[in-house]
Design an enzyme around this catalytic site. Sequence first.
Site, PDB file in Angstrom:
ATOM      1  N   TYR A 168     -10.722 -10.695  16.095  1.00  0.00           N
ATOM      2  CA  TYR A 168     -12.114 -10.783  15.667  1.00  0.00           C
ATOM      3  C   TYR A 168     -13.032 -11.263  16.780  1.00  0.00           C
ATOM      4  O   TYR A 168     -12.780 -12.253  17.432  1.00  0.00           O
ATOM      5  CB  TYR A 168     -12.248 -11.742  14.482  1.00  0.00           C
ATOM      6  CG  TYR A 168     -13.665 -11.782  13.960  1.00  0.00           C
ATOM      7  CD1 TYR A 168     -14.223 -10.637  13.391  1.00  0.00           C
ATOM      8  CD2 TYR A 168     -14.443 -12.925  14.051  1.00  0.00           C
ATOM      9  CE1 TYR A 168     -15.520 -10.646  12.923  1.00  0.00           C
ATOM     10  CE2 TYR A 168     -15.740 -12.939  13.577  1.00  0.00           C
ATOM     11  CZ  TYR A 168     -16.277 -11.792  13.017  1.00  0.00           C
ATOM     12  OH  TYR A 168     -17.567 -11.804  12.561  1.00  0.00           O
ATOM     13  N   LYS A 195     -18.679  -8.874  13.901  1.00  0.00           N
ATOM     14  CA  LYS A 195     -18.702  -7.514  13.334  1.00  0.00           C
ATOM     15  C   LYS A 195     -19.388  -6.561  14.307  1.00  0.00           C
ATOM     16  O   LYS A 195     -20.193  -6.955  15.131  1.00  0.00           O
ATOM     17  CB  LYS A 195     -19.445  -7.508  11.992  1.00  0.00           C
ATOM     18  CG  LYS A 195     -18.501  -7.684  10.806  1.00  0.00           C
ATOM     19  CD  LYS A 195     -18.225  -6.347  10.108  1.00  0.00           C
ATOM     20  CE  LYS A 195     -17.261  -6.491   8.948  1.00  0.00           C
ATOM     21  NZ  LYS A 195     -15.846  -6.496   9.317  1.00  0.00           N
ATOM     22  N   ARG A 255     -18.727 -14.557   8.359  1.00  0.00           N
ATOM     23  CA  ARG A 255     -17.435 -14.313   9.020  1.00  0.00           C
ATOM     24  C   ARG A 255     -16.999 -12.855   8.927  1.00  0.00           C
ATOM     25  O   ARG A 255     -15.806 -12.545   8.991  1.00  0.00           O
ATOM     26  CB  ARG A 255     -16.357 -15.242   8.458  1.00  0.00           C
ATOM     27  CG  ARG A 255     -16.683 -16.695   8.745  1.00  0.00           C
ATOM     28  CD  ARG A 255     -15.658 -17.693   8.260  1.00  0.00           C
ATOM     29  NE  ARG A 255     -16.170 -19.040   8.459  1.00  0.00           N
ATOM     30  CZ  ARG A 255     -16.074 -19.713   9.606  1.00  0.00           C
ATOM     31  NH1 ARG A 255     -15.454 -19.196  10.631  1.00  0.00           N
ATOM     32  NH2 ARG A 255     -16.600 -20.914   9.717  1.00  0.00           N
ATOM     33  N   ASP A 257     -24.310  -8.184  21.378  1.00  0.00           N
ATOM     34  CA  ASP A 257     -24.547  -9.594  21.069  1.00  0.00           C
ATOM     35  C   ASP A 257     -24.058 -10.370  22.282  1.00  0.00           C
ATOM     36  O   ASP A 257     -22.862 -10.382  22.574  1.00  0.00           O
ATOM     37  CB  ASP A 257     -23.737  -9.949  19.811  1.00  0.00           C
ATOM     38  CG  ASP A 257     -23.795 -11.430  19.473  1.00  0.00           C
ATOM     39  OD1 ASP A 257     -24.321 -12.216  20.296  1.00  0.00           O
ATOM     40  OD2 ASP A 257     -23.298 -11.793  18.392  1.00  0.00           O
ATOM     41  N   ASN A 265     -18.436   4.544  31.057  1.00  0.00           N
ATOM     42  CA  ASN A 265     -19.472   4.337  30.039  1.00  0.00           C
ATOM     43  C   ASN A 265     -19.083   3.152  29.165  1.00  0.00           C
ATOM     44  O   ASN A 265     -17.957   2.665  29.238  1.00  0.00           O
ATOM     45  CB  ASN A 265     -19.705   5.615  29.221  1.00  0.00           C
ATOM     46  CG  ASN A 265     -18.497   5.992  28.406  1.00  0.00           C
ATOM     47  OD1 ASN A 265     -18.109   5.289  27.485  1.00  0.00           O
ATOM     48  ND2 ASN A 265     -17.865   7.108  28.757  1.00  0.00           N
TER      49      ASN A 265
HETATM   50  C1  F6R Z   1     -20.267 -12.693  11.316  1.00  0.00           C
HETATM   51  C2  F6R Z   1     -20.597 -13.786  12.225  1.00  0.00           C
HETATM   52  C3  F6R Z   1     -20.643 -15.159  11.707  1.00  0.00           C
HETATM   53  C4  F6R Z   1     -19.470 -15.979  12.213  1.00  0.00           C
HETATM   54  C5  F6R Z   1     -19.504 -17.410  11.652  1.00  0.00           C
HETATM   55  C6  F6R Z   1     -18.422 -18.292  12.241  1.00  0.00           C
HETATM   56  O1  F6R Z   1     -20.241 -11.468  11.985  1.00  0.00           O
HETATM   57  O2  F6R Z   1     -20.811 -13.568  13.398  1.00  0.00           O
HETATM   58  O3  F6R Z   1     -20.711 -15.187  10.321  1.00  0.00           O
HETATM   59  O4  F6R Z   1     -18.278 -15.368  11.862  1.00  0.00           O
HETATM   60  O5  F6R Z   1     -20.747 -18.017  11.947  1.00  0.00           O
HETATM   61  O6  F6R Z   1     -18.503 -18.203  13.610  1.00  0.00           O
HETATM   62  P1  F6R Z   1     -17.500 -18.944  14.607  1.00  0.00           P
HETATM   63  O7  F6R Z   1     -16.106 -18.544  14.235  1.00  0.00           O
HETATM   64  O8  F6R Z   1     -17.953 -18.442  15.955  1.00  0.00           O
HETATM   65  O9  F6R Z   1     -17.763 -20.413  14.418  1.00  0.00           O
HETATM   66 MG    MG Z   2     -24.594  -9.279  15.399  1.00  0.00          MG
HETATM   67 MG    MG Z   3     -22.684 -11.662  16.449  1.00  0.00          MG
END
Ligand code: F6R
Ligand code: MG
Ligand code: MG
Length: 368
Positions: free
Chosen positions: A231, A234, A268, A12, A104
């Site tokens: 974090y 994911k 999240r 990502d 890698n």
């Molecule tokens: C889950 C994900 C989203 C973010 C959410 C808050 O893997 O990527 O659900 O956790 O949109 O994102 P932030 O903290 O970047 O505002």
């Molecule tokens: Mg993703």
């Molecule tokens: Mg993502």
Amino acid sequence: MTKITLSVIKADIGSVGGHIKPSSEVINAVKEYIEKNGKNKIIDFNISHTGDDIAILMTHKKGKLNSEIHKLAFNAFMEGTKIAKEQGLYGAGQDLLKTAFSGNVKGMGPAVAELEFNERENEPFLFFAADKTEPGAYNLPFYLSFADPMFNSGLMLSPKMNKGFRFVIMDVSFTKGDKIIVLNAPEDMYDIAALLRDTSKYVIEGIFSRNTGEQVVAVSTTRLHNIAGKYTGKDDPVALVRVQGAFPATGEVVSPFAIVHYVAGFMRGSHNSPLMPVKRNSTISYFDGPSIVSCTAFCVHNGKLTEAVDVFDHPFWDYIREKASRKAIEIREQGFFGAAMLPYSELEYGGIVKRLEKLEKKFKIRKK
Ligand code: F6R
Ligand code: MG
Ligand code: MG
């Protein structure tokens, strides 16, 4: 005969409008980089996205964990990140946790799944990519396809699969190295089940045919928050599955996805979501979900890929997507309570930890 390697590396590196889809410019930048710099390294490639993740599928003869191949993909993501930053995309470069390449991409952020084999005369395989979930999302469907005749009648009917399959399972909570266990289906079925139920800790890394000895399945097992210590989104997993003949048929591999089982992820990375089978290049929407999985079928011949066939682009899966939507709404009705939200240890945002620490100090033990 030289062996062929399939390598899929995904990351990502930034999204339009939240964590939902990379921009076309970023996808093109990744594609152009591979086109230009992949010559003499790879035989063929295919680029796609699933939610906010871009996957580079490559064929080559250099084997697994090859630094040239990994570096090619890593640099393509670096190139894409430049565009993502220029465009001001959200979370630009977020999965590239380290920027100096060393050997890698394992431990650097991107997820990787690789299979090396002698090509059969016809070599069909499936490429899975999931978003807003974790590697353990594949535990249930692959367990059912490779160990349960209710989903894979070939286990009963085909002499080519009569010995069953060997599961290599990783304890992904262990961060000092690769901690794995090897178990055989059918004899070790209950042990395999006992581990795989715990999807955040035990993850199928590979599955091997006991009839031919060949590797059939490879799953990415990265735990982004283990690498980053916090974090970062994911660790949306990719997987490669060889199919047909001595391996399960395409239909036997995809049939368990009709369950739309609940997986960890969603908003999240902290909730349970049904895993919705979607078409290639789908976006994310409702409650940053639901968690999605795409499946592309190819044949590979002398390392050349055929056209990509979108397996979940079929009327049957429209019906399943409705079921997934229903299951998503049902669990969302209870918000953050109980089964709707992940256990404390799996919550991806540290805020609640601080909150609970503060409250802990205010607790008092009542005098008798
Ligand atoms: C889950 C994900 C989203 C973010 C959410 C808050 O893997 O990527 O659900 O956790 O949109 O994102 P932030 O903290 O970047 O505002
Ligand atoms: Mg993703
Ligand atoms: Mg993502």
